[in-house]
Design a protein around this motif. Structure first.
Motif, PDB file in Angstrom:
ATOM      1  N   VAL A  94       7.150  -4.650  -1.558  1.00 55.58           N
ATOM      2  CA  VAL A  94       8.256  -5.099  -2.408  1.00 55.58           C
ATOM      3  C   VAL A  94       8.542  -4.109  -3.534  1.00 55.58           C
ATOM      4  O   VAL A  94       7.633  -3.593  -4.185  1.00 55.58           O
ATOM      5  CB  VAL A  94       7.945  -6.479  -3.014  1.00 55.58           C
ATOM      6  CG1 VAL A  94       9.068  -6.920  -3.975  1.00 55.58           C
ATOM      7  CG2 VAL A  94       7.771  -7.519  -1.914  1.00 55.58           C
ATOM      8  N   CYS A  95       9.831  -3.863  -3.748  1.00 54.55           N
ATOM      9  CA  CYS A  95      10.275  -3.159  -4.954  1.00 54.55           C
ATOM     10  C   CYS A  95      11.480  -3.887  -5.516  1.00 54.55           C
ATOM     11  O   CYS A  95      12.129  -4.663  -4.809  1.00 54.55           O
ATOM     12  CB  CYS A  95      10.601  -1.697  -4.666  1.00 54.55           C
ATOM     13  SG  CYS A  95      12.104  -1.422  -3.714  1.00 54.55           S
ATOM     14  N   TRP A  96      11.762  -3.671  -6.797  1.00 53.16           N
ATOM     15  CA  TRP A  96      12.962  -4.280  -7.368  1.00 53.16           C
ATOM     16  C   TRP A  96      13.728  -3.262  -8.190  1.00 53.16           C
ATOM     17  O   TRP A  96      13.178  -2.273  -8.660  1.00 53.16           O
ATOM     18  CB  TRP A  96      12.632  -5.531  -8.161  1.00 53.16           C
ATOM     19  CG  TRP A  96      11.992  -5.364  -9.514  1.00 53.16           C
ATOM     20  CD1 TRP A  96      12.629  -5.292 -10.722  1.00 53.16           C
ATOM     21  CD2 TRP A  96      10.589  -5.308  -9.804  1.00 53.16           C
ATOM     22  NE1 TRP A  96      11.723  -5.181 -11.744  1.00 53.16           N
ATOM     23  CE2 TRP A  96      10.453  -5.198 -11.209  1.00 53.16           C
ATOM     24  CE3 TRP A  96       9.430  -5.349  -9.023  1.00 53.16           C
ATOM     25  CZ2 TRP A  96       9.223  -5.117 -11.849  1.00 53.16           C
ATOM     26  CZ3 TRP A  96       8.204  -5.260  -9.658  1.00 53.16           C
ATOM     27  CH2 TRP A  96       8.101  -5.161 -11.046  1.00 53.16           C
ATOM     28  N   LEU A  97      15.034  -3.508  -8.313  1.00 51.46           N
ATOM     29  CA  LEU A  97      15.940  -2.589  -8.995  1.00 51.46           C
ATOM     30  C   LEU A  97      16.305  -3.134 -10.359  1.00 51.46           C
ATOM     31  O   LEU A  97      16.555  -4.339 -10.514  1.00 51.46           O
ATOM     32  CB  LEU A  97      17.203  -2.375  -8.164  1.00 51.46           C
ATOM     33  CG  LEU A  97      17.008  -1.933  -6.708  1.00 51.46           C
ATOM     34  CD1 LEU A  97      18.362  -1.643  -6.058  1.00 51.46           C
ATOM     35  CD2 LEU A  97      16.098  -0.717  -6.605  1.00 51.46           C
ATOM     36  N   VAL A  98      16.358  -2.229 -11.329  1.00 50.44           N
ATOM     37  CA  VAL A  98      16.651  -2.602 -12.713  1.00 50.44           C
ATOM     38  C   VAL A  98      17.709  -1.652 -13.256  1.00 50.44           C
ATOM     39  O   VAL A  98      17.577  -0.432 -13.107  1.00 50.44           O
ATOM     40  CB  VAL A  98      15.382  -2.533 -13.594  1.00 50.44           C
ATOM     41  CG1 VAL A  98      15.710  -2.897 -15.031  1.00 50.44           C
ATOM     42  CG2 VAL A  98      14.283  -3.431 -13.045  1.00 50.44           C
ATOM     43  N   LYS A  99      18.731  -2.204 -13.895  1.00 54.87           N
ATOM     44  CA  LYS A  99      19.748  -1.385 -14.547  1.00 54.87           C
ATOM     45  C   LYS A  99      19.310  -1.104 -15.988  1.00 54.87           C
ATOM     46  O   LYS A  99      19.073  -2.028 -16.766  1.00 54.87           O
ATOM     47  CB  LYS A  99      21.092  -2.115 -14.556  1.00 54.87           C
ATOM     48  CG  LYS A  99      21.969  -1.891 -13.337  1.00 54.87           C
ATOM     49  CD  LYS A  99      22.605  -0.505 -13.369  1.00 54.87           C
ATOM     50  CE  LYS A  99      23.646  -0.313 -12.269  1.00 54.87           C
ATOM     51  NZ  LYS A  99      24.858  -1.092 -12.471  1.00 54.87           N
ATOM     52  N   GLY A 154      16.772  -7.593  -6.524  1.00 58.87           N
ATOM     53  CA  GLY A 154      17.448  -7.197  -7.751  1.00 58.87           C
ATOM     54  C   GLY A 154      18.701  -8.016  -7.942  1.00 58.87           C
ATOM     55  O   GLY A 154      19.205  -8.638  -6.991  1.00 58.87           O
ATOM     56  N   ALA A 155      19.216  -8.027  -9.168  1.00 53.93           N
ATOM     57  CA  ALA A 155      20.424  -8.788  -9.477  1.00 53.93           C
ATOM     58  C   ALA A 155      21.626  -8.193  -8.768  1.00 53.93           C
ATOM     59  O   ALA A 155      21.601  -7.037  -8.320  1.00 53.93           O
ATOM     60  CB  ALA A 155      20.647  -8.803 -10.992  1.00 53.93           C
ATOM     61  N   ASN A 156      22.695  -8.975  -8.674  1.00 49.21           N
ATOM     62  CA  ASN A 156      23.945  -8.451  -8.135  1.00 49.21           C
ATOM     63  C   ASN A 156      24.401  -7.274  -8.989  1.00 49.21           C
ATOM     64  O   ASN A 156      24.385  -7.337 -10.215  1.00 49.21           O
ATOM     65  CB  ASN A 156      25.034  -9.529  -8.144  1.00 49.21           C
ATOM     66  CG  ASN A 156      24.749 -10.642  -7.154  1.00 49.21           C
ATOM     67  OD1 ASN A 156      24.132 -10.416  -6.118  1.00 49.21           O
ATOM     68  ND2 ASN A 156      25.197 -11.848  -7.470  1.00 49.21           N
ATOM     69  N   GLU A 175      10.136  -7.994 -14.206  1.00 42.34           N
ATOM     70  CA  GLU A 175      10.778  -7.664 -15.472  1.00 42.34           C
ATOM     71  C   GLU A 175      12.048  -6.829 -15.261  1.00 42.34           C
ATOM     72  O   GLU A 175      12.035  -5.802 -14.601  1.00 42.34           O
ATOM     73  CB  GLU A 175       9.809  -6.862 -16.363  1.00 42.34           C
ATOM     74  CG  GLU A 175      10.348  -6.569 -17.737  1.00 42.34           C
ATOM     75  CD  GLU A 175       9.369  -5.796 -18.600  1.00 42.34           C
ATOM     76  OE1 GLU A 175       9.731  -5.442 -19.728  1.00 42.34           O
ATOM     77  OE2 GLU A 175       8.241  -5.544 -18.126  1.00 42.34           O
ATOM     78  N   GLY A 176      13.139  -7.334 -15.840  1.00 45.84           N
ATOM     79  CA  GLY A 176      14.404  -6.628 -15.772  1.00 45.84           C
ATOM     80  C   GLY A 176      15.219  -6.913 -14.528  1.00 45.84           C
ATOM     81  O   GLY A 176      16.350  -6.426 -14.397  1.00 45.84           O
ATOM     82  N   ALA A 177      14.667  -7.705 -13.616  1.00 46.78           N
ATOM     83  CA  ALA A 177      15.375  -7.959 -12.353  1.00 46.78           C
ATOM     84  C   ALA A 177      16.438  -9.019 -12.480  1.00 46.78           C
ATOM     85  O   ALA A 177      17.410  -9.035 -11.714  1.00 46.78           O
ATOM     86  CB  ALA A 177      14.371  -8.371 -11.273  1.00 46.78           C
ATOM     87  N   ASP A 178      16.304  -9.933 -13.441  1.00 47.28           N
ATOM     88  CA  ASP A 178      17.263 -11.019 -13.575  1.00 47.28           C
ATOM     89  C   ASP A 178      18.532 -10.544 -14.274  1.00 47.28           C
ATOM     90  O   ASP A 178      18.485  -9.651 -15.134  1.00 47.28           O
ATOM     91  CB  ASP A 178      16.652 -12.180 -14.370  1.00 47.28           C
ATOM     92  CG  ASP A 178      15.503 -12.844 -13.626  1.00 47.28           C
ATOM     93  OD1 ASP A 178      15.533 -12.817 -12.383  1.00 47.28           O
ATOM     94  OD2 ASP A 178      14.597 -13.389 -14.296  1.00 47.28           O
ATOM     95  N   PRO A 179      19.684 -11.168 -13.942  1.00 50.71           N
ATOM     96  CA  PRO A 179      20.928 -10.810 -14.635  1.00 50.71           C
ATOM     97  C   PRO A 179      20.808 -11.101 -16.134  1.00 50.71           C
ATOM     98  O   PRO A 179      20.170 -12.075 -16.545  1.00 50.71           O
ATOM     99  CB  PRO A 179      21.972 -11.742 -13.987  1.00 50.71           C
ATOM    100  CG  PRO A 179      21.357 -12.179 -12.706  1.00 50.71           C
ATOM    101  CD  PRO A 179      19.881 -12.192 -12.913  1.00 50.71           C
ATOM    102  N   VAL A 180      21.407 -10.232 -16.935  1.00 52.19           N
ATOM    103  CA  VAL A 180      21.350 -10.419 -18.389  1.00 52.19           C
ATOM    104  C   VAL A 180      22.422 -11.430 -18.809  1.00 52.19           C
ATOM    105  O   VAL A 180      23.551 -11.348 -18.366  1.00 52.19           O
ATOM    106  CB  VAL A 180      21.582  -9.074 -19.100  1.00 52.19           C
ATOM    107  CG1 VAL A 180      21.596  -9.303 -20.613  1.00 52.19           C
ATOM    108  CG2 VAL A 180      20.525  -8.090 -18.710  1.00 52.19           C
TER     109      VAL A 180
END
Length: 395
Positions: free
Chosen positions: A349-354, A30-32, A390-395
């Protein structure tokens, strides 16, 4: 004991998440600022609650209002963990639920429950049930198939800001509380600092397991060298393959009674002390000491193991984390490394999304596109770099 699921409500960025079907080896990306450190801190928070009390654990994180999610719809924090433990010779799914609130006098434990559900449709069996410092625990847990009337409940009181499992878990007659307390005490949430691992260390102190900061690295190396020589030899063989020039590492007891590490480079006759060794060399040696531990921690959490290490080492390091998990120690790792991700499987694997200021958790195995590409031979790290999370990269 293996953690099967974790539910968080109003714990910092996690307003309401439920991560289920957790594998033995879980990799989080996930992004910072997405919440990776916060997710790992759940385990550190419980560990701190057990070492001290709830108030102290909250104070070290900015107090209750800083831990409670912003714009929370209610006034309490909930942490709920489901894990497997042996009961009457069978692995059972047990739930530990902790709800924390605050009043004018400070934070308190609104509810703390340790329970097991008897059968698919049976009522829950409560090993321990406390509210605001008062409650009971079962002393004949081995007879959990008996009716509620036959259960032997022992009423107890604890301080309202203290976990009941802290006090009751000291007594053998409260077997489930004792087992869960030992589980939390055995968790290892790494906060490794290279500078703390270097230099002279006192020869006495904890030496069987690497500490969270790594400040007892020479003592653990000496323990493995003296008590588990084949394991230490394997660590040295692995070091010599991964770090060019390093032919051996040995703990050295100095004349003043302090302990340090001495590294031997095959190009030189004289070994040199650890303060002259690169950060990457120290970190690789520390990871090997941690991952080759003869008695693995039931839970090992490591953030961004790729830092200071050569990218091509990530495949082998990921495999060693997986092997550690297979030996009985569940592993959670966060990473920003595509090379590390290329070595992991779809269900790991899992990823975090704000979303709207709160964090959501998504599983790679639940994404049809990622699953399809992985089945065709793609690598997870390449898919992550190409933006398929999807949604993992910084906006």
């Amino acid at each position: 004991m293996k953690i099967e699921s974790i539910r968080l409500r109003n714990f910092k960025a996690f307003r309401d998440v439920h991560l289920q079907d957790i594998p033995a080896f879980l990799v989080v990306v996930g992004a910072n600022g997405a919440g990776k450190s916060t997710l790992f801190d759940v385990f550190g928070f419980l560990h701190d609650c057990l070492k001290g009390n709830v108030r102290q654990a909250l104070d070290s994180r900015g107090r209750f209002k800083e831990v409670l999610s912003r714009d929370a719809t209610d006034d309490s924090i909930l942490i709920e963990i489901q894990y497997r433990m042996p009961l009457a010779g069978v692995e059972r799914l047990v739930t530990y639920s902790l709800e924390i609130a605050e009043r004018s006098t400070g934070p308190y434990v609104r509810r703390e429950v340790l329970r097991y559900k008897r059968g698919r449709y049976g009522s829950p069996f409560h090993f321990l049930n406390f509210s605001d410092g008062e409650g009971y625990a079962i002393t004949n847990e081995e007879d959990f198939n008996k009716s509620d009337e036959e259960l032997e409940r022992e009423s107890q009181r604890v301080s309202s800001d203290t976990l009941a499992i802290k006090g009751l878990g000291q007594f053998e007659r409260f077997k489930a509380a004792n087992a869960f307390r030992q589980l939390i005490e055995s968790w290892h949430v790494s906060d490794f600092h290279i500078n703390m691992a270097r230099g002279r260390k006192e020869a006495s102190g904890d030496s069987e397991h690497l500490s969270e900061t790594g400040d007892n690295l020479p003592r653990v190396a000496q323990f493995l060298y003296e008590q588990h020589k084949p394991t230490f030899t394997k660590i040295l063989e692995t070091m010599s393959r991964r770090v060019p020039g390093i032919s051996s590492v040995e703990p050295l007891l100095m004349d003043d009674g302090y302990l340090t590490l001495r590294f031997k480079d095959g190009s030189f006759k004289t070994p040199f002390l650890d303060r002259y060794v690169s950060d990457g060399t120290i970190k690789m040696f520390a990871y090997l000491i941690l991952l080759y531990d003869p008695n693995p921690h039931p839970l090992l959490c490591v953030e961004e193991p790729e830092n200071q290490l050569y990218p091509k080492l990530m495949t082998e390091l990921a495999e060693e984390f997986r092997l550690y998990a297979l030996r009985g120690g569940q592993v959670w790792v966060s990473t920003h490394s595509p090379d590390f991700l290329n070595a992991v499987e779809l269900d790991e694997v899992c990823w975090l999304v704000k979303v709207g200021g709160s964090t959501q958790i998504r599983r790679a195995k639940d994404d049809p596109q990622i699953s399809a590409y992985m089945s065709e031979g793609d690598k997870m790290g390449y898919l992550w770099k190409q933006g398929f999370f999807e949604g993992a990269d910084p906006v």
